[in-house]
Design a protein around this motif. Structure first.
Motif, short mmCIF file in Angstrom:
data_model
loop_
_atom_site.label_atom_id
_atom_site.label_comp_id
_atom_site.label_asym_id
_atom_site.label_seq_id
_atom_site.Cartn_x
_atom_site.Cartn_y
_atom_site.Cartn_z
N ALA A 8 -70.04 17.71 -24.71
CA ALA A 8 -70.70 16.66 -25.48
C ALA A 8 -71.93 17.22 -26.17
CB ALA A 8 -71.09 15.49 -24.57
N GLY A 9 -72.37 16.51 -27.21
CA GLY A 9 -73.56 16.93 -27.94
C GLY A 9 -73.59 16.32 -29.31
N PRO A 10 -74.72 16.40 -30.00
CA PRO A 10 -74.84 15.81 -31.33
C PRO A 10 -74.03 16.58 -32.36
CG PRO A 10 -76.79 17.10 -30.83
CD PRO A 10 -75.96 17.07 -29.58
N PRO A 11 -73.78 15.99 -33.53
CA PRO A 11 -73.14 16.75 -34.61
C PRO A 11 -73.95 18.00 -34.92
CG PRO A 11 -73.22 14.40 -35.16
CD PRO A 11 -74.06 14.58 -33.92
N GLY A 12 -73.26 19.11 -35.12
CA GLY A 12 -73.95 20.36 -35.44
C GLY A 12 -74.50 21.10 -34.25
N ALA A 13 -74.21 20.62 -33.03
CA ALA A 13 -74.75 21.28 -31.83
C ALA A 13 -74.03 22.59 -31.54
CB ALA A 13 -74.64 20.35 -30.63
N GLY A 14 -72.83 22.76 -32.10
CA GLY A 14 -72.05 23.97 -31.82
C GLY A 14 -70.97 23.75 -30.78
N LYS A 15 -70.56 22.49 -30.60
CA LYS A 15 -69.55 22.17 -29.57
C LYS A 15 -68.23 22.85 -29.86
CE LYS A 15 -69.81 17.76 -30.35
NZ LYS A 15 -70.82 17.79 -31.44
N SER A 16 -67.74 22.71 -31.09
CA SER A 16 -66.44 23.30 -31.44
C SER A 16 -66.48 24.82 -31.35
CB SER A 16 -66.01 22.85 -32.84
OG SER A 16 -65.84 21.46 -32.90
N ARG A 76 -70.50 9.14 -21.14
CA ARG A 76 -69.99 10.44 -20.70
C ARG A 76 -69.36 10.33 -19.32
NH1 ARG A 76 -74.87 12.11 -22.56
NH2 ARG A 76 -75.63 12.62 -20.46
N ALA A 77 -70.00 9.57 -18.45
CA ALA A 77 -69.46 9.40 -17.10
C ALA A 77 -68.11 8.71 -17.14
CB ALA A 77 -70.44 8.60 -16.24
N ALA A 78 -67.97 7.69 -18.01
CA ALA A 78 -66.70 6.98 -18.12
C ALA A 78 -65.62 7.89 -18.69
CB ALA A 78 -66.87 5.74 -19.00
N ALA A 79 -65.97 8.69 -19.71
CA ALA A 79 -65.00 9.61 -20.30
C ALA A 79 -64.58 10.68 -19.29
CB ALA A 79 -65.58 10.27 -21.55
N ALA A 80 -65.54 11.20 -18.54
CA ALA A 80 -65.24 12.23 -17.54
C ALA A 80 -64.32 11.67 -16.46
CB ALA A 80 -66.53 12.75 -16.92
N GLU A 81 -64.53 10.42 -16.09
CA GLU A 81 -63.67 9.78 -15.09
C GLU A 81 -62.27 9.58 -15.63
OE1 GLU A 81 -62.29 7.95 -11.66
OE2 GLU A 81 -64.13 9.13 -12.00
N ASP A 116 -80.05 12.07 -35.52
CA ASP A 116 -81.23 11.36 -35.02
C ASP A 116 -80.83 10.26 -34.05
OD1 ASP A 116 -83.02 12.92 -36.47
OD2 ASP A 116 -82.97 11.58 -38.21
N ALA A 117 -79.76 9.54 -34.38
CA ALA A 117 -79.30 8.45 -33.51
C ALA A 117 -78.83 8.99 -32.16
CB ALA A 117 -78.17 7.68 -34.20
N TRP A 118 -78.18 10.16 -32.18
CA TRP A 118 -77.72 10.76 -30.91
C TRP A 118 -78.90 11.03 -29.99
CZ3 TRP A 118 -78.19 14.73 -27.54
CH2 TRP A 118 -77.14 14.94 -26.65
N TRP A 119 -79.95 11.62 -30.52
CA TRP A 119 -81.10 11.94 -29.69
C TRP A 119 -81.84 10.69 -29.23
CZ3 TRP A 119 -82.19 15.97 -26.96
CH2 TRP A 119 -81.65 17.21 -27.30
N GLN A 120 -81.82 9.64 -30.02
CA GLN A 120 -82.44 8.40 -29.59
C GLN A 120 -81.68 7.77 -28.43
OE1 GLN A 120 -82.66 5.90 -33.09
NE2 GLN A 120 -84.21 7.19 -34.08
N ASP A 121 -80.36 7.94 -28.42
CA ASP A 121 -79.52 7.34 -27.38
C ASP A 121 -79.33 8.24 -26.17
OD1 ASP A 121 -79.19 5.11 -28.96
OD2 ASP A 121 -77.26 5.76 -29.79
N TYR A 122 -79.69 9.51 -26.28
CA TYR A 122 -79.33 10.46 -25.24
C TYR A 122 -80.02 10.16 -23.91
CZ TYR A 122 -79.20 14.64 -22.38
OH TYR A 122 -79.06 15.49 -21.32
N THR A 123 -79.26 10.17 -22.86
CA THR A 123 -79.77 10.11 -21.48
C THR A 123 -78.95 11.09 -20.65
OG1 THR A 123 -78.30 8.21 -21.08
CG2 THR A 123 -80.63 7.74 -21.51
N GLY A 124 -79.59 11.71 -19.68
CA GLY A 124 -78.92 12.73 -18.88
C GLY A 124 -78.27 12.16 -17.64
N ASN A 125 -77.30 12.90 -17.12
CA ASN A 125 -76.63 12.56 -15.87
C ASN A 125 -76.86 13.68 -14.86
OD1 ASN A 125 -75.46 10.04 -16.18
ND2 ASN A 125 -73.64 10.85 -17.20
N GLU A 126 -77.10 13.32 -13.63
CA GLU A 126 -77.25 14.33 -12.59
C GLU A 126 -75.93 15.07 -12.39
OE1 GLU A 126 -78.57 14.67 -7.87
OE2 GLU A 126 -78.60 12.73 -8.92
N GLY A 127 -76.00 16.36 -12.28
CA GLY A 127 -74.80 17.16 -12.05
C GLY A 127 -74.19 17.72 -13.31
N GLU A 128 -74.65 17.29 -14.47
CA GLU A 128 -74.12 17.84 -15.72
C GLU A 128 -74.73 19.21 -16.00
OE1 GLU A 128 -73.23 13.79 -18.30
OE2 GLU A 128 -75.08 14.90 -18.65
#
Length: 296
Positions: A8-16, A76-81, A116-128
């Motif tokens: 996961a990550g914002p557009p342009g983060a280098g995920k692909s 992310r937790a729901a998708a991972a599950e 910008d919207a991705w960073w505004q919404d971003y929250t972390g999960n323990e264990g990621e």
């Protein structure tokens, strides 16, 4: 042992880029919406293909890297599950670096707002696991990367062997072979999804043609609306549809001839001394009688 990774990550983060590099090194497979969008007839079909591929990730027997954006921790937790991910990796590339990358790649700044919207919404999960490619630390979640550069799930580098020892050499795949195998497997998934889509469309058209033939034949025989409703509710269209999805008009005509000769015009109450039969039951009985005579 093969694993499924959620990236996961914002557009342009280098995920692909990261996913392609990891899959090339491990002989894995990348599932990325953009790959499906490039070959699908529309966005909805690409999304359906992606979801189907994600659902089969554990069946591939290889490392699978699933690329998503998913800024919010609960998403992310729901998708991972749902995909039963073995590990979730979040690429925390800064908005400035991400914007520079998408501007260079796309030639415009149309995705800057999404970053910008991705960073505004971003929250972390323990264990990621979090990774940054521009030297910035995660402001919300401490990185799982140890200081020595070795990840928790990686083994320590093997000690160097003595050149004089007779060590067994392990063959390595030729350059590009892993990527070629990945492309072949991805194409197989796309081809299977296309074939399933074509079969669904063909079946829908076949049912429409059957209903059209049935209505036209009923009108030609001057059957009333009640009789047509009876036929539509009691007949199985697939009994009159060929393997190539064409309508077997000969079989349908023969059945309607039998139905027209035997079906009462005014009611289904039966003759004196017989039990009244409902319209649907009568239609089904006539259909079964006809199909049994034809050897079903």
């Amino acid at each position: 042992m093969s694993k499924v990774y959620l990236l996961a990550g914002p557009p342009g983060a280098g995920k692909s880029t990261y996913a392609q590099k990891q899959s090339a090194e491990t002989g894995g497979v990348v599932i990325d919406y953009d790959q499906y969008l490039a070959v699908a007839p529309d966005a909805d079909t690409a999304e359906r293909w992606r979801l189907e591929a994600e659902g089969k990730a554990h069946e591939l027997g290889k490392n699978v890297y699933i690329v998503r954006t998913l800024a919010k921790a609960d998403e992310r937790a729901a998708a991972a599950e749902r995909i039963k991910a073995d590990e979730t990796i979040v690429l925390l590339t800064s908005s400035e670096v991400s914007k520079a990358r998408v501007s260079e790649r796309d030639g415009d700044d149309s995705k800057h707002q999404a970053i910008d919207a991705w960073w505004q919404d971003y929250t972390g999960n323990e264990g990621e696991t979090t990774i940054t490619f521009d030297g910035e630390e995660d402001p919300a979640t401490e990185s799982n990367e140890p200081e020595d550069g070795v990840r928790d799930d990686q083994e320590e580098p093997a000690p160097a062997t003595d050149p004089g020892q007779n060590n067994e050499e392990h063959p390595t795949e030729p350059p590009g072979q892993a990527q070629e195998e990945q492309d072949t497997e991805l194409q197989a998934i796309i081809d299977a999804a296309r074939e399933e889509e074509r079969a669904k469309v063909a079946e829908e058209f076949a049912l429409e043609r059957f209903n059209t033939h049935l209505s036209a034949a009923a009108t030609a025989r001057k059957l009333n609306t009640g009789a047509l409703d009876l036929l539509q509710s009691s007949l199985s269209p697939h009994a009159f549809i060929n393997k190539d999805h064409s309508v077997n008009t000969e079989k349908l005509t023969a059945f309607l001839d039998t139905f027209t000769r035997h079906a009462p015009r005014d009611s289904h109450a039966g003759h004196r001394g017989t039990t009244a039969v409902s319209g649907k039951a009568l239609g089904k009985a006539l259909a079964d009688e006809y199909l049994n005579r034809k050897g079903r």
